[in-house]
Design an enzyme around this catalytic site. Structure first.
Site, PDB file in Angstrom:
ATOM      1  N   LYS A 280     -57.035 -46.572  -5.623  1.00 52.10           N
ATOM      2  CA  LYS A 280     -57.663 -47.429  -4.600  1.00 52.10           C
ATOM      3  C   LYS A 280     -57.314 -46.865  -3.222  1.00 52.10           C
ATOM      4  O   LYS A 280     -56.454 -47.386  -2.510  1.00 52.10           O
ATOM      5  CB  LYS A 280     -57.184 -48.870  -4.791  1.00 52.10           C
ATOM      6  CG  LYS A 280     -58.124 -49.889  -4.167  1.00 52.10           C
ATOM      7  CD  LYS A 280     -57.810 -51.277  -4.672  1.00 52.10           C
ATOM      8  CE  LYS A 280     -58.419 -52.352  -3.798  1.00 52.10           C
ATOM      9  NZ  LYS A 280     -59.885 -52.397  -3.817  1.00 52.10           N
TER      10      LYS A 280
HETATM   11  N1  PMP Z   1     -63.988 -51.306  -8.335  1.00 56.31           N
HETATM   12  C1  PMP Z   1     -63.800 -51.164  -7.014  1.00 56.31           C
HETATM   13  C2  PMP Z   1     -64.415 -50.000  -6.331  1.00 56.31           C
HETATM   14  C3  PMP Z   1     -63.033 -52.098  -6.304  1.00 56.31           C
HETATM   15  O1  PMP Z   1     -62.848 -51.979  -4.991  1.00 56.31           O
HETATM   16  C4  PMP Z   1     -62.461 -53.195  -6.997  1.00 56.31           C
HETATM   17  C5  PMP Z   1     -61.636 -54.204  -6.259  1.00 56.31           C
HETATM   18  N2  PMP Z   1     -60.283 -53.859  -6.257  1.00 56.31           N
HETATM   19  C6  PMP Z   1     -62.663 -53.284  -8.370  1.00 56.31           C
HETATM   20  C7  PMP Z   1     -63.443 -52.323  -9.011  1.00 56.31           C
HETATM   21  C8  PMP Z   1     -61.997 -54.352  -9.167  1.00 56.31           C
HETATM   22  O2  PMP Z   1     -60.643 -53.988  -9.305  1.00 56.31           O
HETATM   23  P1  PMP Z   1     -59.526 -55.093  -9.588  1.00 56.31           P
HETATM   24  O3  PMP Z   1     -60.002 -55.879 -10.738  1.00 56.31           O
HETATM   25  O4  PMP Z   1     -58.303 -54.309  -9.904  1.00 56.31           O
HETATM   26  O5  PMP Z   1     -59.408 -55.887  -8.333  1.00 56.31           O
END
Ligand code: PMP
Length: 303
Positions: free
Chosen positions: A155
């Site tokens: 991320k």
């Molecule tokens: N894909 C992207 C590109 C994101 O930014 C997010 C948000 N964090 C998610 C998927 C979902 O990830 P998570 O369930 O870990 O929040």
């Protein structure tokens, strides 16, 4: 609704409006930042807050710090202690959304790896507006990033340039949101959420090699679906044209939670309403994160 009073920078609480970072820091000039969005849910039965799957969020953040070769890391007990202090200091009376960012705050040339700093901010967050109505998605003409160029698996702030291009295009084309394909034309994910679809009773999601963030909510859905139905989610390559066979679809993520998708490329998904599997998983998710269901206590860090 409560308002944020204080945020935390490098372990110190500072007034929310006074936070400062140098514009020539690598965080700004080269997007040398990794971050997390974490939710602390208000638990109706006890009045406490529960950070949902904090350990997994911190793990992803730590791998991001490593990959960006930051010259220091932060351990999980320290970050937990910081988030506890931050949340208590803001005296929230409803759900909290935490943004945790780690970046190179030093200035310098591209290969500068420190000093490293972090910011944690706690904010209220209303339920996403499409949660009740469902949303329309348009398949983007922007491809999702490639793993060997700018890995979507971590991320990193830099990855959100790609996501924003898709999100802005979708908006200007009249869709509620975008769905991105890999360079090979296979379904990947939405700009800030993962994608699931139901086809003939089977729940399917793009594999972890489809240019996606390794989403914690995606993992929660996969785990709970198996526990609730004894069936497995198919994690695999999804062709674009399969989207138009979907009976149900939804997006998921920490911030988005679970958002039904009712149209893709102007075609109705199924009958255009919110399907039964989406409803069941959504109900289960909210009961789980708020501790209404006792399952998976290890996923809730109580504050
Ligand atoms: N894909 C992207 C590109 C994101 O930014 C997010 C948000 N964090 C998610 C998927 C979902 O990830 P998570 O369930 O870990 O929040």
């Amino acid at each position: 609704m409560w308002t944020p009073k204080l945020l935390m920078m490098n372990g110190e609480l500072v007034p929310f409006a006074d936070a400062k970072l140098h514009p020539l820091s690598l965080a700004v000039t080269y997007a040398t930042t990794v971050f997390e969005g974490v939710r602390a849910y208000h638990m109706p039965q006890t009045g406490q807050f529960a950070l949902f799957r904090l350990a997994e969020h911190v793990k992803r953040l730590q791998v991001g710090m490593k990959l960006l070769r930051m010259d220091r890391s932060y351990d999980t007990p320290y970050l937990l202690e910081c988030l506890e202090r931050l949340i208590r200091a803001n005296e929230p009376d409803s759900d909290v959304y935490v943004r945790l960012l780690v970046y190179v705050e030093g200035t310098g040339l591209m290969a500068t790896t420190g000093p490293v700093g972090f910011t944690a901010a706690a904010m209220p967050r209303e339920k996403p507006k499409f949660a009740e109505t469902g949303m329309s998605l348009g398949v983007s003409s922007w491809n999702r990033l490639e793993d060997n160029a700018s890995p979507p698996r971590i991320k990193s702030t830099a990855n959100y340039h790609n996501a924003r291009l898709a999100a802005l295009q979708a908006k200007s084309d009249g869709y509620d949101g975008a769905l991105m394909l890999t360079a090979a034309g296979k379904v990947s994910e939405a700009p800030i959420a993962c994608f699931f679809m139901v086809r003939d009773g089977v729940l399917i999601t793009p594999s972890k090699s489809s240019g996606i963030l390794e989403s914690i909510t995606r993992d929660t859905i996969i785990t709970r679906y198996h526990e609730l139905t004894d069936k497995q989610v198919e994690e695999r390559v999804i062709d674009r044209s399969e989207l138009y066979f979907a009976d149900e679809a939804f997006l998921c993520g920490t911030g988005q939670e679970i958002i039904p998708v009712v149209k893709i490329d102007q075609f109705a998904v199924g009958d255009g309403g919110i399907g039964p599997i989406t409803r069941q998983l959504s109900r289960d998710y909210f009961d789980l994160v708020r501790g209404v269901l006792p399952a998976h206590p290890e996923w809730r860090t109580l504050i």
